[in-house]
Design an enzyme around this catalytic site. Structure first.
Site, short mmCIF file in Angstrom:
data_model
loop_
_atom_site.label_atom_id
_atom_site.label_comp_id
_atom_site.label_asym_id
_atom_site.label_seq_id
_atom_site.Cartn_x
_atom_site.Cartn_y
_atom_site.Cartn_z
N GLU A 177 38.04 -1.39 23.52
CA GLU A 177 38.48 -2.66 22.92
C GLU A 177 37.36 -3.26 22.05
OE1 GLU A 177 40.07 -7.04 24.53
OE2 GLU A 177 38.88 -5.75 25.84
N LYS A 190 47.24 -7.75 21.12
CA LYS A 190 47.10 -8.02 22.54
C LYS A 190 48.02 -9.18 22.92
CE LYS A 190 43.37 -8.82 25.93
NZ LYS A 190 41.90 -9.04 26.04
N CYS A 213 43.10 -4.16 27.59
CA CYS A 213 42.35 -4.79 28.68
C CYS A 213 43.24 -5.59 29.63
CB CYS A 213 41.24 -5.65 28.08
SG CYS A 213 39.82 -5.92 29.19
#
Length: 265
Positions: free
Chosen positions: A48, A114, A148
């Site tokens: 990331e 995300k 994540c």
């Protein structure tokens, strides 16, 4: 009539440190890795925010839409004939997104923002969330890209009727919660009957967060095909076989009994 299935896919996961808010140095490192490993992989995956690290200050360095980072990574994919994935910060209009990218040698680009922003790290203050979820396709394989914190949320990661074959999670996941990362990666593989690839950074950042990596390529039974050493900068690789995944889904079709979930975006 027999169905055609994807050919085996060679994947490499890059467990590395990240130069803090230094886009040029990180791009140079990416090219070094790609140049070194391209011949042995179809897809190379980075952690990331690979161009900056994870911080509110990094938002000031966000790439413009189809800007320098976009064209650099796309150029590498074309030059070395290998697909590249990871995430970086990109500005679209007034918003900054943490974008999971898949750049292919033929010029195709797939992007996914995300969804779940990590409030304890202040991410909600500088990043806007995804408003939709995409399933990528690459060489016949279907891929769910997650970043994540997204991996904590099973509804977001739900594999409805085997709509994807591989979950790829890129992360900056610190040491105090390393067992969460390790456990969730394997759980997501087993509950969704898919391969799962977790690519996490290592090293220490200026916020005094330490990252142990724990990157792994896991099969649908939750068994690692390849694991990185704790804290080490290294590239791990595995070849994903579709036939074994298909056989497991046919012999143990838990997906057919899954509860329905609805995403509210």
């Amino acid at each position: 009539m027999s169905m055609t299935h994807p050919e085996p896919l060679r994947v490499s996961a890059v467990q590395c440190s990240i130069a803090w808010n230094d886009v040029a140095t990180n791009l140079e490192y990416i090219e070094h890795i790609v140049q070194t490993h391209a011949t042995g992989a179809d897809l190379i995956i980075f952690p990331e925010t690979i161009t900056t690290g994870f911080s509110s200050e990094a938002a000031l360095l966000a790439d413009t839409e189809q800007g320098e980072v976009y064209h650099f990574l796309l150029g590498l994919a074309k030059k070395y004939e290998v697909a590249l994935s990871g995430s970086y910060l990109s500005r679209v209009g007034e918003e900054v997104h943490n974008l999971f990218f898949l750049f292919e040698p033929d010029g195709q680009v797939q992007l996914q923002a995300k969804r779940h922003l990590f409030a304890p790290g202040g991410e909600k203050e500088f990043v806007s969330p995804a408003r939709s979820r995409s399933i990528f396709t690459f060489r016949g394989w279907r891929i769910l890209p997650v970043i994540c914190y997204d991996m904590r949320f099973p509804v977001w990661c739900r594999n409805v009727s085997n709509e994807y074959d591989i979950l790829i999670a890129v992360a900056n996941w610190p040491r105090p919660r390393r067992e969460v990362f390790r456990t969730l990666l394997r759980a997501r593989a087993m509950e969704n009957l898919s391969y799962a690839i977790g690519v996490n950074r290592v090293g220490e950042d200026p916020q005094h967060l330490v990252y142990t990596g724990d990157s792994a390529i896991v099969n649908a039974r939750g068994i690692p095909l390849s694991e990185a050493q704790e804290g080490a900068e290294e590239v791990i690789s595995a070849t994903l076989d579709y036939e074994s995944l298909r056989d497991l889904r046919e012999k143990f079709p838990v997906w057919a009994d899954a509860d329905p979930f609805t995403l509210h975006l």
